[in-house]
Enzyme design. Structure first.
Site, PDB file in Angstrom:
ATOM      1  N   TYR B  29     -20.450  -8.629  -4.687  1.00 15.26           N
ATOM      2  CA  TYR B  29     -19.662  -9.103  -3.546  1.00 15.26           C
ATOM      3  C   TYR B  29     -20.404  -8.879  -2.238  1.00 15.26           C
ATOM      4  O   TYR B  29     -20.371  -9.717  -1.328  1.00 15.26           O
ATOM      5  CB  TYR B  29     -18.303  -8.397  -3.524  1.00 15.26           C
ATOM      6  CG  TYR B  29     -17.454  -8.786  -2.338  1.00 15.26           C
ATOM      7  CD1 TYR B  29     -16.859 -10.056  -2.275  1.00 15.26           C
ATOM      8  CD2 TYR B  29     -17.236  -7.908  -1.288  1.00 15.26           C
ATOM      9  CE1 TYR B  29     -16.088 -10.423  -1.181  1.00 15.26           C
ATOM     10  CE2 TYR B  29     -16.458  -8.267  -0.201  1.00 15.26           C
ATOM     11  CZ  TYR B  29     -15.886  -9.524  -0.150  1.00 15.26           C
ATOM     12  OH  TYR B  29     -15.122  -9.889   0.928  1.00 15.26           O
ATOM     13  N   GLU B  30     -21.100  -7.746  -2.121  1.00 14.12           N
ATOM     14  CA  GLU B  30     -21.835  -7.431  -0.890  1.00 14.12           C
ATOM     15  C   GLU B  30     -23.223  -8.078  -0.871  1.00 14.12           C
ATOM     16  O   GLU B  30     -23.997  -7.846   0.058  1.00 14.12           O
ATOM     17  CB  GLU B  30     -21.961  -5.908  -0.726  1.00 14.12           C
ATOM     18  CG  GLU B  30     -20.631  -5.239  -0.428  1.00 14.12           C
ATOM     19  CD  GLU B  30     -20.766  -3.741  -0.139  1.00 14.12           C
ATOM     20  OE1 GLU B  30     -21.762  -3.131  -0.553  1.00 14.12           O
ATOM     21  OE2 GLU B  30     -19.854  -3.196   0.501  1.00 14.12           O
ATOM     22  N   GLY B  97      -5.195  -8.137  -1.929  1.00 16.81           N
ATOM     23  CA  GLY B  97      -4.063  -8.545  -1.102  1.00 16.81           C
ATOM     24  C   GLY B  97      -2.730  -8.037  -1.612  1.00 16.81           C
ATOM     25  O   GLY B  97      -1.670  -8.437  -1.134  1.00 16.81           O
ATOM     26  N   GLY B  99      -2.125  -4.576  -1.987  1.00 14.30           N
ATOM     27  CA  GLY B  99      -1.874  -3.222  -1.504  1.00 14.30           C
ATOM     28  C   GLY B  99      -2.659  -2.120  -2.197  1.00 14.30           C
ATOM     29  O   GLY B  99      -2.488  -0.949  -1.876  1.00 14.30           O
ATOM     30  N   GLY B 101      -6.049  -1.553  -2.145  1.00 15.49           N
ATOM     31  CA  GLY B 101      -7.032  -0.977  -1.228  1.00 15.49           C
ATOM     32  C   GLY B 101      -6.348  -0.048  -0.237  1.00 15.49           C
ATOM     33  O   GLY B 101      -6.794   1.076  -0.018  1.00 15.49           O
ATOM     34  N   TYR B 135      -9.014  -2.728   8.426  1.00 12.92           N
ATOM     35  CA  TYR B 135      -9.256  -1.334   8.778  1.00 12.92           C
ATOM     36  C   TYR B 135      -8.730  -1.004  10.178  1.00 12.92           C
ATOM     37  O   TYR B 135      -8.161   0.068  10.402  1.00 12.92           O
ATOM     38  CB  TYR B 135     -10.753  -1.010   8.682  1.00 12.92           C
ATOM     39  CG  TYR B 135     -11.307  -1.127   7.282  1.00 12.92           C
ATOM     40  CD1 TYR B 135     -10.554  -0.715   6.180  1.00 12.92           C
ATOM     41  CD2 TYR B 135     -12.572  -1.639   7.036  1.00 12.92           C
ATOM     42  CE1 TYR B 135     -11.050  -0.821   4.883  1.00 12.92           C
ATOM     43  CE2 TYR B 135     -13.078  -1.741   5.748  1.00 12.92           C
ATOM     44  CZ  TYR B 135     -12.317  -1.345   4.680  1.00 12.92           C
ATOM     45  OH  TYR B 135     -12.808  -1.444   3.410  1.00 12.92           O
TER      46      TYR B 135
END
Lengths: 167, 167
Positions: B29-30, B97, B99, B101, B135
């Site tokens: 992903y990164e 999406g 919750g 994380g 964040y």
């Protein structure tokens, strides 16, 4: 020209007043004195308590202490191994430009290599151009695409107290 | 709408294959898969060896593992106390999406508070706008004035091998 013997050694509990003095001077230089709330007691617990969270190198010119480096081990998931993270590097103003900072960085690179660390890292204030040039000359690469996010104080309490619902 | 029980628990040595799988997916992903050279062996040594360098939380939807958080303790000289540093946060794409994380961040904030950490920090890629907004909404502040410098590989060997002269 005065010459002197440069030595670097690992700090012990007896060095806490010296370490505290260097941290205070560094906070002044970074214009962050208002954030420097550490005491001899918190340093003793964190550096020499049952679970040490950092280590300290001290640099000497002859028998005069002239600088310090505070470091700890971080961890890289991608490498799957610890790294070495330099939290603070400080040399007293009148002894700058004589190689003490560089000598401490070299010693830390040796410690990183001996402990099989995959990385050696530290953070630099963006306005500190002399430091940035110095670090680049040593082979360090700026991680420009990353930004650190921080939660502290009341915001940390609020986050810890957040209710988590099941979906 | 499907509902499920969200749980978060600390990983054990038996979870290493699961942790490795999540790290690999995060690296993809990164766009950093080329840097992800960890193995089950390096993770076992670093997470569950004689000197653990990091801890891992796992998030579950019912009995299905859906995400992970890798963290360790850093140290703030100015506070004189450890902080909590989140190295990696990952949720599988199909469960984002919902919750998970956020629930892991809240659990980490609780751990930080319980362990008397002065800070809770992590690094974010500058192009990851959804993460940055998420964040900030949780109370995190970007440390925009700092840049991480890194020495690794051959440059680290060269630095470690530098001769240090007395002045």
């Amino acid at each position: 020209m005065v010459s002197f013997l440069m030595t670097i050694r690992q700090a012990t509990e007896q060095d806490i007043p010296l370490i505290l003095g260097f941290i205070r001077q560094l906070a002044e230089y970074e214009r962050l004195s208002h954030e420097a709330v550490m005491t001899e007691a918190t340093l003793r617990e964190s550096l020499f308590g049952p679970r040490p969270h950092a280590e300290v190198l001290l640099a000497y010119a002859g028998d005069k202490p002239v600088g310090s480096a505070v470091f700890f081990h971080n961890f890289s998931t991608f490498i799957g191994r610890p790294g070495l993270y330099l939290e603070d590097l400080f040399v007293i103003p009148e002894m700058r430009g004589k190689g003490f900072g560089r000598a401490m960085l070299v010693e830390l690179a040796r410690i990183a290599r001996d402990r099989k660390c995959g990385r050696f890292e530290w953070a630099v204030l963006d306005w500190n151009e002399p430091a940035i040039q110095f670090y680049k000359n040593l082979g360090a690469v700026p991680m420009n695409e990353w930004t650190i996010f921080r939660v502290t104080g009341d915001a940390l309490d609020r986050l810890a107290n957040t209710a988590v619902k099941n979906c």
